[in-house]
Scaffold this motif. Structure first.
Motif, PDB file in Angstrom:
ATOM      1  N   CYS A 101     -15.064 -19.446  26.666  1.00  0.00           N
ATOM      2  CA  CYS A 101     -14.672 -19.409  28.083  1.00  0.00           C
ATOM      3  C   CYS A 101     -13.169 -19.588  28.287  1.00  0.00           C
ATOM      4  O   CYS A 101     -12.619 -19.116  29.283  1.00  0.00           O
ATOM      5  N   LEU A 119     -10.066 -18.502  26.569  1.00  0.00           N
ATOM      6  CA  LEU A 119      -9.693 -17.598  25.481  1.00  0.00           C
ATOM      7  C   LEU A 119      -8.416 -17.982  24.754  1.00  0.00           C
ATOM      8  O   LEU A 119      -8.190 -17.537  23.631  1.00  0.00           O
ATOM      9  N   CYS A 147      -5.206 -12.823  23.468  1.00  0.00           N
ATOM     10  CA  CYS A 147      -6.624 -12.960  23.791  1.00  0.00           C
ATOM     11  C   CYS A 147      -6.686 -13.624  25.162  1.00  0.00           C
ATOM     12  O   CYS A 147      -6.542 -14.843  25.269  1.00  0.00           O
ATOM     13  N   GLU A 148      -6.874 -12.822  26.195  1.00  0.00           N
ATOM     14  CA  GLU A 148      -6.841 -13.385  27.538  1.00  0.00           C
ATOM     15  C   GLU A 148      -7.689 -12.585  28.511  1.00  0.00           C
ATOM     16  O   GLU A 148      -7.977 -11.399  28.287  1.00  0.00           O
ATOM     17  N   LYS A 149      -8.074 -13.233  29.596  1.00  0.00           N
ATOM     18  CA  LYS A 149      -8.846 -12.581  30.645  1.00  0.00           C
ATOM     19  C   LYS A 149      -7.896 -11.899  31.629  1.00  0.00           C
ATOM     20  O   LYS A 149      -6.816 -12.416  31.903  1.00  0.00           O
ATOM     21  N   GLU A 153     -12.159 -12.098  36.198  1.00  0.00           N
ATOM     22  CA  GLU A 153     -13.218 -13.087  35.966  1.00  0.00           C
ATOM     23  C   GLU A 153     -14.153 -13.121  37.168  1.00  0.00           C
ATOM     24  O   GLU A 153     -13.720 -13.234  38.305  1.00  0.00           O
ATOM     25  N   PHE A 211     -16.638 -11.774  32.365  1.00  0.00           N
ATOM     26  CA  PHE A 211     -15.211 -11.530  32.570  1.00  0.00           C
ATOM     27  C   PHE A 211     -14.711 -10.311  31.812  1.00  0.00           C
ATOM     28  O   PHE A 211     -15.399  -9.758  30.943  1.00  0.00           O
ATOM     29  N   LEU A 212     -13.507  -9.871  32.175  1.00  0.00           N
ATOM     30  CA  LEU A 212     -12.804  -8.776  31.512  1.00  0.00           C
ATOM     31  C   LEU A 212     -11.726  -9.377  30.620  1.00  0.00           C
ATOM     32  O   LEU A 212     -11.071 -10.351  31.003  1.00  0.00           O
ATOM     33  N   MET A 213     -11.536  -8.819  29.439  1.00  0.00           N
ATOM     34  CA  MET A 213     -10.591  -9.425  28.503  1.00  0.00           C
ATOM     35  C   MET A 213      -9.790  -8.388  27.727  1.00  0.00           C
ATOM     36  O   MET A 213     -10.236  -7.268  27.502  1.00  0.00           O
TER      37      MET A 213
END
Length: 219
Positions: free
Chosen positions: A45, A47, A60-62, A65, A71-73
């Protein structure tokens, strides 16, 4: 799958599947983590914790959300010199099976033709990375007890490599898949058991109260 793993070491079992005439390959790993499901979900959750855990990740990030497990990453992976770095834009969500105490997190790439997903702008391609498409992937967390989980990771992807001999791609991806899993296990079993988890829980009580509420349904 009941087939014998191609690699079984360090507590990690690995499988590698490919079909003639198909450009995608499938990588799967299964292992035991001596940690609570809550600590694993903390990495999923948040990232930035995943990026800290896995050395090969540059980003590595959203970027969108919708809930704690929907969520989208963006993920950027640094690869060895003979292969250019790769970028993944994906959508993931969580599903809980109370009867088997499994938490499944499927994910897949967003169609490259789409500029917006659920109203969220899809990031432009980074010129330093080649964007690849994940046909499907998942992380399955099976709770064995309060401090032990079995995790299974699987991804089916077209690596988009044409000039490098296939046996080299095969070797690189197998090794990377293994060490990514190994790094995650080490991080969750050590760092997350120290003060990192407590600091995160205190800084974001809304997130962790929601995760705890979801996990309560598995008891």
């Amino acid at each position: 799958n009941n087939s014998k793993p191609e690699r079984d070491s360090g507590g990690i079992q690995s499988w590698f599947f490919e079909e003639e005439g198909i450009n995608t390959i499938t990588l799967c790993n299964k292992s035991i983590i001596k940690a609570s499901c809550l600590h694993i979900l903390s990495c999923v959750c948040e990232l930035d914790l995943l990026k800290t855990a896995i050395k090969q990740l540059n980003k590595c990030e959203k970027f969108g959300e919708f809930s704690i497990l929907r969520f989208l990453m963006t993920i950027q992976v640094n690869l060895p010199m003979m292969i250019s770095n790769r970028e993944i834009i994906a959508f993931g969500f969580g599903s809980i099976d109370k009867s088997t105490k499994n938490l499944l997190i499927p994910f897949k790439s967003i169609n490259p033709k789409i500029k917006k997903y659920c109203g969220v702008e899809v990031p432009a391609i980074d010129s330093n990375y080649k964007r690849i498409y994940i046909e499907f992937g998942f992380l399955n967390i099976k709770i064995i007890d309060d401090n032990t989980c079995e995790i299974t990771q699987c991804v089916n992807v077209n690596p988009k490599v044409s000039l490098v001999p296939y046996f080299i791609i095969n070797k690189v991806l197998k090794e990377m898949s293994y060490y990514i899993t190994s790094d995650l296990i080490k991080h969750v079993e050590t760092t997350m058991k120290e003060d990192v988890y407590e600091k995160r829980r205190k800084s974001n009580p809304t997130l962790y109260n929601r995760i705890l509420k979801e996990l309560e349904t598995l008891k």
